[in-house]
Design an enzyme around this catalytic site. Structure first.
Site, PDB file in Angstrom:
ATOM      1  N   ASN A   1     -16.410  64.540 -34.539  1.00 11.08           N
ATOM      2  CA  ASN A   1     -16.133  65.641 -35.466  1.00 11.08           C
ATOM      3  C   ASN A   1     -15.168  65.086 -36.508  1.00 11.08           C
ATOM      4  O   ASN A   1     -13.960  65.005 -36.271  1.00 11.08           O
ATOM      5  CB  ASN A   1     -15.519  66.813 -34.690  1.00 11.08           C
TER       6      ASN A   1
ATOM      7  N   ARG B   1     -20.759  66.674 -35.535  1.00 11.82           N
ATOM      8  CA  ARG B   1     -20.605  68.038 -36.032  1.00 11.82           C
ATOM      9  C   ARG B   1     -20.713  67.984 -37.558  1.00 11.82           C
ATOM     10  O   ARG B   1     -20.009  67.216 -38.218  1.00 11.82           O
ATOM     11  CB  ARG B   1     -19.238  68.580 -35.649  1.00 11.82           C
TER      12      ARG B   1
ATOM     13  N   HIS C   1     -19.060  78.441 -37.289  1.00 11.72           N
ATOM     14  CA  HIS C   1     -18.731  78.438 -35.850  1.00 11.72           C
ATOM     15  C   HIS C   1     -19.979  78.655 -34.989  1.00 11.72           C
ATOM     16  O   HIS C   1     -19.877  79.075 -33.829  1.00 11.72           O
ATOM     17  CB  HIS C   1     -17.753  79.588 -35.486  1.00 11.72           C
TER      18      HIS C   1
ATOM     19  N   ARG D   1      -6.050  82.322 -43.864  1.00 15.56           N
ATOM     20  CA  ARG D   1      -7.097  82.807 -44.786  1.00 15.56           C
ATOM     21  C   ARG D   1      -7.083  84.330 -44.841  1.00 15.56           C
ATOM     22  O   ARG D   1      -6.913  84.987 -43.812  1.00 15.56           O
ATOM     23  CB  ARG D   1      -8.478  82.358 -44.326  1.00 15.56           C
TER      24      ARG D   1
ATOM     25  N   GLU E   1     -17.241  73.496 -28.064  1.00 16.13           N
ATOM     26  CA  GLU E   1     -18.267  73.070 -29.024  1.00 16.13           C
ATOM     27  C   GLU E   1     -18.731  71.650 -28.737  1.00 16.13           C
ATOM     28  O   GLU E   1     -19.898  71.326 -28.925  1.00 16.13           O
ATOM     29  CB  GLU E   1     -17.707  73.142 -30.452  1.00 16.13           C
TER      30      GLU E   1
END
Ligand code: ADP
Length: 403
Positions: free
Chosen positions: A10, A99, A188, A247, A387
């Site tokens: 990743n 990823r 996601h 965010r 993940e």
């Protein structure tokens, strides 16, 4: 330890995460990450899950050192794996799972990488300029160092490609989608997919109507019908949806026009403002829910407000998606906040009794994997995000198919 292995990568702008799984058993041997790439202060941390010379589960952190970027980090990681005996030789790696953040509407599942896939990832960098280019560097470096090995791209967006058009289109001229790709994609996806499969495993059957809540630094909620994503809270970008650590989540788009017109702000400044200086951090002074919870308990009103805003929004999405699904059979919490912040789960679930959902307070406070209350008609699970495992499984598949 012996046997074919899959490497998971990743790669980001300033960090890279990796993991090695033994296949076909899916067992994790080691995972690690390097942070602050490009600085003199790179840190390297690994967790071992095998009986190595210095034990199991040990965290090894090296002194700060320098690594320029992802291109240099990949050979560093491979050397480390060889040196530590996790790999006897590079030939043990039979597949690499990368990823990749954005696959847009081109990929609804993992893709075996070839020239066309790389070209698409490059082209889609315009939608994920902070991620896709670094993902691609990781891919090209692995291709060079691990010749002939299956390289597989696992896209964050792929799981959401099952959304119907009334979900993914915005209320603007559809030509903007046709010509510029402007629509909801969702992110996601690998985590939501993993959780839906894990919940299915717990239940022994696939629930018809499920909602998965990935609540971490970035957060998103997904409505899943018969195993397929039908709506999700992130949109064209990961800024949409829930309030997050730094965010804003969804805000009236006219606010941005106001910032441009009245406050004469530049797009880069607005980008920084919406993604790095907003969210829980802007309300509570910290984007980390551990700090916020501590401060709220010590009477800080802004921290209490931030927790109220977060819990309210999560419950609001779940309520909306229960309508999307015409009911709810299973609710899943995952990622840093979802797995640990029992007080957020409690506040969210307190507003969901209208669905016949009830949690066991004691199990909830212990972060038990099944927090379903005795009279609940909805199953409620806490599932650790994984993940990497999902990426490893999808990366190993083409190799397995060839055996
Ligand atoms: P990312 O989205 O970067 O993968 P994580 O899933 O690790 O992030 O989630 C990180 C966030 O989870 C932290 O910022 C913090 O808000 C929250 N978190 C992590 N551990 C805890 C904890 N023990 N209690 C409450 N919140 C936590």
């Amino acid at each position: 330890m012996d046997g074919p292995k899959v490497l998971v990568i990743n790669a980001g702008s300033s960090s890279i995460k990796f993991a090695i799984y033994l296949i076909p058993a899916d067992s994790l041997l080691i995972k690690g990450h390097i942070d602050r790439l490009g600085s003199e202060q790179c840190t390297f941390k690994v967790d071992r899950f095998y009986a190595g010379p210095t034990g199991i589960g040990e965290v090894v952190e090296q002194q700060p050192f320098h690594l320029k970027d992802v291109k240099h980090a990949i050979p560093f990681i491979l050397d480390y794996l060889l040196k530590e005996g996790i790999l006897k030789s590079l030939d043990e790696i039979v597949a690499v799972g990368h990823r990749v953040v954005h696959g847009a509407d081109k990929y609804n599942s993992a893709a075996l990488i070839n020239a066309e896939v790389k070209q698409n990832i490059r082209h889609l960098s315009k939608y994920a300029p902070l991620h896709n280019p670094h993902n691609l560097v990781g891919i090209e470096r692995c291709e060079k160092l691990l010749k002939g090995v299956h390289q597989v791209a696992v896209f964050d967006t792929a799981f959401h490609q099952s959304m119907p058009n009334w979900t993914y289109l915005y209320g603007i001229d559809p030509d903007f989608y046709a010509e510029h790709g402007i629509r909801k994609y969702g992110f996601h996806g690998t985590s939501h997919k993993y959780c839906s499969l894990k919940a299915t495993e717990f239940l022994g059957f696939m629930p018809k109507r499920m909602i998965t809540c990935h609540l971490g630094n970035g957060s998103s909620i997904t409505a899943i019908k018969n195993g397929l994503s039908v709506d999700t809270s992130m949109g064209f970008t990961p800024t949409d949806g829930l309030i997050m650590g730094t965010r804003s989540g969804a805000i009236d788009p006219e606010v941005i026009l106001y910032l441009l017109r009245e406050l004469k702000q530049k797009p880069e400044k607005i980008d920084q403002f919406l993604n790095k200086e907003s969210g829980l951090k802007s309300i509570a002074g910290s984007g980390d829910v551990r700090d916020i919870w501590n401060n709220a308990r010590h009477g800080d009103q802004q921290s209490a407000l931030a927790l109220d805003m977060l819990s309210y929004e999560i419950a609001r999405y779940i309520g909306g998606y229960a309508a999307t699904l015409n009911g709810l059979d299973c609710l899943v919490f995952t990622a840093g906040i979802g797995e640990n912040a029992w007080y957020v789960r409690a506040a969210v679930c307190a507003n969901l009794s209208f669905l016949g959902l009830q949690i066991d307070e004691d199990k909830n406070q212990r972060n038990h994997h099944d927090i379903t209350g005795p009279d609940s008609i909805v199953k409620v699970f806490v599932i650790p995000a994984n993940e990497e495992l999902q990426i490893a499984r999808e990366a190993a598949q083409p190799w397995k198919d060839n055996q």
